[in-house]
Design a protein around this motif. Structure first.
Motif, mmCIF file in Angstrom:
data_model
loop_
_atom_site.group_PDB
_atom_site.id
_atom_site.type_symbol
_atom_site.label_atom_id
_atom_site.label_comp_id
_atom_site.label_asym_id
_atom_site.label_seq_id
_atom_site.Cartn_x
_atom_site.Cartn_y
_atom_site.Cartn_z
ATOM 1 N N THR A 186 32.543 1.086 -27.062
ATOM 2 C CA THR A 186 31.490 0.631 -27.968
ATOM 3 C C THR A 186 30.686 -0.507 -27.344
ATOM 4 O O THR A 186 29.542 -0.727 -27.702
ATOM 5 N N ALA A 187 31.294 -1.228 -26.409
ATOM 6 C CA ALA A 187 30.584 -2.309 -25.735
ATOM 7 C C ALA A 187 31.073 -2.404 -24.299
ATOM 8 O O ALA A 187 32.242 -2.166 -24.023
ATOM 9 N N GLY A 188 30.150 -2.726 -23.392
ATOM 10 C CA GLY A 188 30.527 -2.829 -21.988
ATOM 11 C C GLY A 188 29.868 -4.032 -21.346
ATOM 12 O O GLY A 188 29.243 -4.843 -22.019
ATOM 13 N N THR A 189 29.990 -4.123 -20.023
ATOM 14 C CA THR A 189 29.422 -5.246 -19.302
ATOM 15 C C THR A 189 28.104 -4.828 -18.655
ATOM 16 O O THR A 189 28.016 -3.749 -18.087
ATOM 17 N N ASP A 190 27.122 -5.689 -18.774
ATOM 18 C CA ASP A 190 25.820 -5.418 -18.178
ATOM 19 C C ASP A 190 25.874 -5.766 -16.691
ATOM 20 O O ASP A 190 26.079 -6.922 -16.329
ATOM 21 N N ILE A 191 25.720 -4.739 -15.831
ATOM 22 C CA ILE A 191 25.773 -4.998 -14.383
ATOM 23 C C ILE A 191 24.444 -4.608 -13.739
ATOM 24 O O ILE A 191 24.405 -4.010 -12.671
ATOM 25 N N ARG A 192 23.332 -4.931 -14.414
ATOM 26 C CA ARG A 192 22.024 -4.517 -13.910
ATOM 27 C C ARG A 192 21.680 -5.169 -12.575
ATOM 28 O O ARG A 192 20.805 -4.696 -11.868
ATOM 29 N N HIS A 193 22.386 -6.269 -12.235
ATOM 30 C CA HIS A 193 22.095 -6.914 -10.951
ATOM 31 C C HIS A 193 22.324 -5.945 -9.786
ATOM 32 O O HIS A 193 21.743 -6.101 -8.725
ATOM 33 N N LEU A 194 23.166 -4.929 -10.002
ATOM 34 C CA LEU A 194 23.403 -3.957 -8.928
ATOM 35 C C LEU A 194 22.152 -3.131 -8.647
ATOM 36 O O LEU A 194 21.919 -2.698 -7.523
ATOM 37 N N LEU A 195 21.343 -2.902 -9.685
ATOM 38 C CA LEU A 195 20.097 -2.149 -9.491
ATOM 39 C C LEU A 195 19.158 -2.946 -8.591
ATOM 40 O O LEU A 195 18.548 -2.418 -7.674
ATOM 41 N N GLN A 196 19.080 -4.249 -8.882
ATOM 42 C CA GLN A 196 18.221 -5.101 -8.056
ATOM 43 C C GLN A 196 18.737 -5.154 -6.618
ATOM 44 O O GLN A 196 17.973 -5.290 -5.676
ATOM 45 N N ALA A 197 20.056 -5.021 -6.464
ATOM 46 C CA ALA A 197 20.640 -5.102 -5.122
ATOM 47 C C ALA A 197 20.532 -3.782 -4.365
ATOM 48 O O ALA A 197 20.921 -3.710 -3.208
ATOM 49 N N GLY A 198 20.019 -2.726 -5.017
ATOM 50 C CA GLY A 198 19.773 -1.489 -4.277
ATOM 51 C C GLY A 198 20.475 -0.249 -4.796
ATOM 52 O O GLY A 198 20.381 0.818 -4.192
ATOM 53 N N LEU A 199 21.192 -0.348 -5.912
ATOM 54 C CA LEU A 199 21.843 0.833 -6.482
ATOM 55 C C LEU A 199 20.782 1.875 -6.829
ATOM 56 O O LEU A 199 19.817 1.579 -7.522
ATOM 57 N N LYS A 200 20.963 3.112 -6.295
ATOM 58 C CA LYS A 200 19.965 4.162 -6.526
ATOM 59 C C LYS A 200 20.313 4.973 -7.764
ATOM 60 O O LYS A 200 21.463 5.352 -7.951
ATOM 61 N N VAL A 201 19.308 5.242 -8.589
ATOM 62 C CA VAL A 201 19.544 6.047 -9.781
ATOM 63 C C VAL A 201 19.088 7.472 -9.512
ATOM 64 O O VAL A 201 17.941 7.696 -9.137
ATOM 65 N N LEU A 202 19.989 8.447 -9.660
ATOM 66 C CA LEU A 202 19.621 9.838 -9.467
ATOM 67 C C LEU A 202 19.576 10.519 -10.829
ATOM 68 O O LEU A 202 20.611 10.803 -11.421
ATOM 69 N N GLY A 203 18.368 10.726 -11.333
ATOM 70 C CA GLY A 203 18.227 11.344 -12.643
ATOM 71 C C GLY A 203 16.982 10.829 -13.344
ATOM 72 O O GLY A 203 16.259 9.987 -12.814
ATOM 73 N N ASP A 204 16.760 11.339 -14.527
ATOM 74 C CA ASP A 204 15.555 11.038 -15.294
ATOM 75 C C ASP A 204 15.709 9.705 -16.023
ATOM 76 O O ASP A 204 16.509 9.584 -16.943
ATOM 77 N N THR A 205 14.931 8.693 -15.603
ATOM 78 C CA THR A 205 15.090 7.360 -16.184
ATOM 79 C C THR A 205 14.129 7.106 -17.339
ATOM 80 O O THR A 205 14.031 5.995 -17.835
ATOM 81 N N SER A 206 13.403 8.141 -17.774
ATOM 82 C CA SER A 206 12.467 7.910 -18.875
ATOM 83 C C SER A 206 13.201 7.922 -20.214
ATOM 84 O O SER A 206 12.631 7.686 -21.254
ATOM 85 N N ARG A 207 14.486 8.257 -20.169
ATOM 86 C CA ARG A 207 15.305 8.162 -21.378
ATOM 87 C C ARG A 207 16.643 7.529 -21.001
ATOM 88 O O ARG A 207 16.929 7.331 -19.828
#
Ligand SMILES: [Zn+2]
Length: 636
Positions: free
Chosen positions: A137-158
C-alpha cells in the motif's frame, strides 16, 4: 571437505561468495521474524564483510530494510503474484480459469505467458515518483535513480508498473566480482540511503539498469488454453531462454477482461495470474533436532535442525516449521526424512515430509517451564489447534519478544533480541519501564559506555520525531492487529477510543469479522493502561489519522480536470503548489511532454526556450500570479 557455515568459528576461512550468501540468508530470515543464527554470529559475519569489501551494498542494504520509510502511498495496492512450482499445480490453476471462463460463456479462454523478471518491483507515477512495492500500500520513493540514469522501458504517459533489473551480460562483465547476484545488486542500489557508490553510478550511467514495464513486455505469447495445456512446458522453456535479464520463472495470465473480473483479487494477489517458478533446488535430509523459540505472545515456534544440505550453493542446516500444529500433523521429529526447497527466495522452506515419525511435542515452555496450552489457528487453519502457547505472563522470553516487537514497530533501532534479553534480566521487563530507562541504568546492566549512549540516543530520536498512530497501536502486539488493520481502525476511531471498541463495532468494518473483532477488542481492552501511557506519558509525538485534513476540491474551480505543469521557482514549494492544484481539481504533470498539458505555470527563472517549446506544443503559458488569479484567490 566442506565446513558447515553455521559451525564456523574462524569466519575468515570462508569464501567471500559464501559469506555474502550467508548474510543474505540470515538477514532475510531475521526480517521474517525467524532468526536462524545468534545476533553475535551475524555481527561477526557483517564485520568480516566490512573488512573485505567496505563498499558492499549488503552493508547498506541491511539497515535500510529495517528502517525503510514507507512514505509514498500507492494509488492502488501493488499486489504480488501467486506462485506454483509444479505442472500439476499449474494444471489446477488452468482448471480454475476454465471454470471462471465458462460462467461468462467463453469455452476456450486466451492465456498469455511472459517471463518473470527477478529484480525489484516498482511503479512510476505521473508526478515523477518511482516507488518500490514496499508494504503493497505504500513504498519508498527512489526517483533519484531516474536522474542517475535508470532507463524506463515502456509507455510513460500513464502509470507504469514494472521490475527494476540489470542487463545480465553487463552484470557478468562489470559487476559480478562485486555482487553476489543481479538481485542483490538491484536491492543494494535501491536501499543505498547514503548516496550511490561507484558501481551503482557507473551501471546507471552506462544505461544497464532498466525499469521494464509489465504491460509493455514484448515477448508475451498468448494462446487458447486448450492449446497451452499441451505445450505449457515448452512455452515456459522458450520464455526462459534468451532473455537479457535474470528470471525466476514465467507468469501465466488470463487475457480476457471479463474472465479476469470473474476471477478477481485475493488479499494480496490477482487470481487471474500465476507465476510458475523455475523449479527450485530441493534436497532430502534427516531431522536431528527440533528447538522451540518463544514468541511475544508465548507461542512456541519450532525450528528444525537437519543434516546439512547444499541448495543453490548455500549450506543449510535449519529452517522453520512454522507452528506446533504443523509439527504434530506432519509427524516431524528427530529421524523424520524431509524435503527442503530453496527456489528464488533466499529462505529455505520445508517442502514435504517423506518419512514422518511420532512427533515430539513439548509439554513445557522452552523458556520458563510453564505448562503449554493449545490455541486454535485462524480461518486458513479451520480453527484447528495450531499454536502451543505459554500463558505465564512472567515468562522472560515472552517479555523480551514483546519488548522487541514494540521497539521494532515504533522503529527504535539497535535493540536486538540479545540486548532486550539483558533488559528483561535487569528488571526493565515491561514496555512502560523502557521509557524510564536512562544511560546509567544500561551501564549498570553491563552495557558498554558507547553502546549505552547509542541505545538511549536511538530511543530519543524516535521520541523526538512524529510517529503515526497506527504504529503505536501495532506496537502493542495484539493478535490480528498489525499495522494494516490498525490503519483501517484509525480511519474510523480515534486512538483514545481504541480500548472501548466493541466486537460489533470492529466486525462492522470491511476486512474484519466476528473472530478478529473479538481478538482485537479483547486485546485492546487488556492493553488499556499501556495505551494510555503511550498516548499521555511516554513523550511520543503521535500523529493522529483523524487530524489529517482530506483535500476538498473546490466545486466551480477554473482548473477542474485540466492538466497543469509547474516550473521555475514558485512562492510555495513544489509539493505545496501540487496540493493547491489538487484542491482545485487539476491534475499535476511532471513536464509538458508525454500526456497533454493544458497549462504551464511559470515561477521565477524559467528559460525562454522552455516557454517557446510549450507554446509551440499548444500549451498555455501563464505566470504563477495569473494562476492564482484564475483560481480566484490572487495574492495567495
Ligand atoms: Zn514461558
Amino acid at each position: 571437505m566442506h565446513t558447515p557455515i553455521t559451525q564456523l568459528t574462524a569466519q575468515s576461512n570462508i569464501e567471500t561468495g559464501e559469506l555474502i550468501k550467508s548474510i543474505e540468508l540470515w538477514n532475510e530470515a531475521y526480517r521474517n521474524g525467524e532468526p536462524l543464527v545468534s545476533d553475535d554470529l551475524f555481527d561477526t559475519y557483517i564485520t568480516e564483510l566490512e573488512t573485505r569489501d567496505p563498499a558492499h551494498p549488503l552493508l547498506t542494504a541491511i539497515t535500510p530494510s529495517v528502517t525503510e520509510s514507507l512514505d509514498y502511498q500507492h494509488s492502488t495496492p501493488m499486489l504480488s503474484t501467486d506462485k506454483v512450482y509444479t505442472q500439476e499445480e499449474l494444471g489446477l490453476w488452468f482448471d480454475k480459469v476454465i471454470k471462471a471462463a465458462q460462467t461468462v460463456g467463453i469455452q476456450d479462454p486466451l492465456v498469455e505467458c511472459s517471463p518473470k523478471l527477478d529484480g525489484l518491483a516498482g511503479r512510476l507515477y505521473l508526478d515523477g515518483a518511482l516507488v518500490t512495492r514496499g508494504s503493497g500500500t505504500a513504498g519508498t520513493d527512489i526517483r533519484h535513480l531516474l536522474q542517475a540514469g535508470l532507463k524506463v522501458l515502456g509507455d510513460t504517459s500513464r502509470e507504469l508498473t514494472g521490475e527494476i533489473v540489470v542487463n545480465r551480460e553487463y552484470f557478468a562483465e562489470n559487476l559480478s566480482l562485486h555482487f553476489a547476484n543481479e538481485r542483490s545488486f538491484i536491492s543494494g542500489m535501491a536501499g543505498a540511503t547514503n548516496g550511490l557508490n561507484q558501481h551503482f553510478t557507473k551501471a546507471l550511467q552506462d544505461g544497464a539498469v532498466h525499469l521494464v514495464s509489465f504491460a509493455d513486455l514484448t515477448t508475451k505469447a498468448a494462446m487458447p488454453l486448450s492449446t497451452l495445456r499441451g505445450v505449457a512446458e515448452s512455452v515456459e522453456e522458450m520464455q526462459l531462454t534468451n532473455n537479457p535479464y535474470l528470471l525466476d520463472g514465467v507468469v501465466f495470465a488470463v487475457v480476457d477482461p471479463q474472465v479476469r473480473e470473474i476471477m478477481g483479487t485475493a488479499s494480496d494477489h490477482n487470481r487471474y495470474e500465476v507465476a510458475k517458478k523455475r523449479k527450485g533446488e530441493t534436497a532430502e535430509t534427516t531431522i536431528t533436532e527440533i528447538t522451540w523459540q518463544v514468541g511475544r505472545d508465548g507461542k512456541q515456534n519450532p525450528v528444525l535442525t537437519f543434516e546439512e544440505v547444499s541448495l543453490s550453493g548455500v549450506n543449510i542446516t535449519r529452517c522453520t516449521a512454522h507452528h506446533a500444529g504443523n509439527v504434530l500433523e506432519s509427524g516431524l521429529g528427530v529421524g523424520a526424512r524431509v524435503e527442503i526447497i530453496r527456489s528464488g527466495e533466499v529462505v529455505p522452506n520445508l517442502h514435504a515430509v517423506c518419512t514422518p515419525v511420532e512427533p515430539s511435542m513439548p509439554a513445557q515452555c522452552a523458556c520458563c517451564g510453564h505448562e503449554l496450552k493449545w490455541k486454535a489457528g485462524g480461518v486458513a487453519r479451520g480453527f484447528k489447534p495450531t499454536y502451543l502457547v505459554c500463558h505465564n505472563s512472567g515468562c522472560d522470553s515472552r517479555k523480551a519478544s514483546r519488548l522487541l516487537h514494540h521497539l521494532d514497530t515504533i522503529k527504535v533501532l539497535n535493540f536486538g533480541l540479545k540486548t532486550v534479553d539483558r533488559l528483561v534480566h535487569g528488571g526493565f521487563d515491561h514496555i512502560e519501564s523502557l521509557y524510564e530507562m536512562d544511560k546509567f541504568d544500561l551501564v549498570a546492566m553491563g552495557f558498554g559506555e558507547g553502546q549505552s549512549t547509542r541505545l538511549i540516543e536511538s530511543f530519543n530520536s524516535v521520541r523526538n520525531s512524529p510517529i503515526d498512530d497506527n504504529l503505536v497501536v501495532a506496537s502493542l502486539g495484539i493478535d490480528d492487529l498489525g499495522r494494516r488493520a490498525a490503519k483501517k481502525l484509525l480511519k474510523h476511531f480515534r486512538l483514545e477510543e481504541m480500548p472501548y471498541l466493541t466486537i460489533a463495532q470492529i466486525a462492522a468494518l470491511e476486512g474484519f469479522g466476528e473472530t478478529s473483532g473479538y481478538t482485537i477488542s479483547m486485546g485492546l481492552y487488556q492493553n488499556k493502561q499501556l495505551l494510555e501511557f503511550l498516548i499521555h506519558d511516554a513523550g511520543l509525538n503521535i500523529q493522529h489519522t483523524q487530524d489529517e485534513q482530506p483535500i476538498e476540491v473546490a466545486q466551480d474551480s477554473y482548473f477542474k480536470g485540466l492538466n497543469v505543469v509547474f516550473t521555475g521557482t514558485c512562492k510555495l514549494s513544489r509539493s505545496e503548489m501540487g496540493n493547491h492544484a489538487a484542491s482545485q481539481g487539476a491534475n499535476v504533470l511532471k513536464d509538458i511532454s508525454g500526456k497533454k498539458a493544458d497549462y504551464l505555470v511559470c515561477g521565477a527563472k524559467v528559460g525562454a526556450k522552455k516557454m517557446q517549446k510549450a507554446t509551440a506544443a499548444g500549451v498555455k503559458v501563464i505566470t504563477q500570479d495569473e494562476y492564482f488569479d484564475l483560481c480566484g484567490n490572487g495574492g495567495y
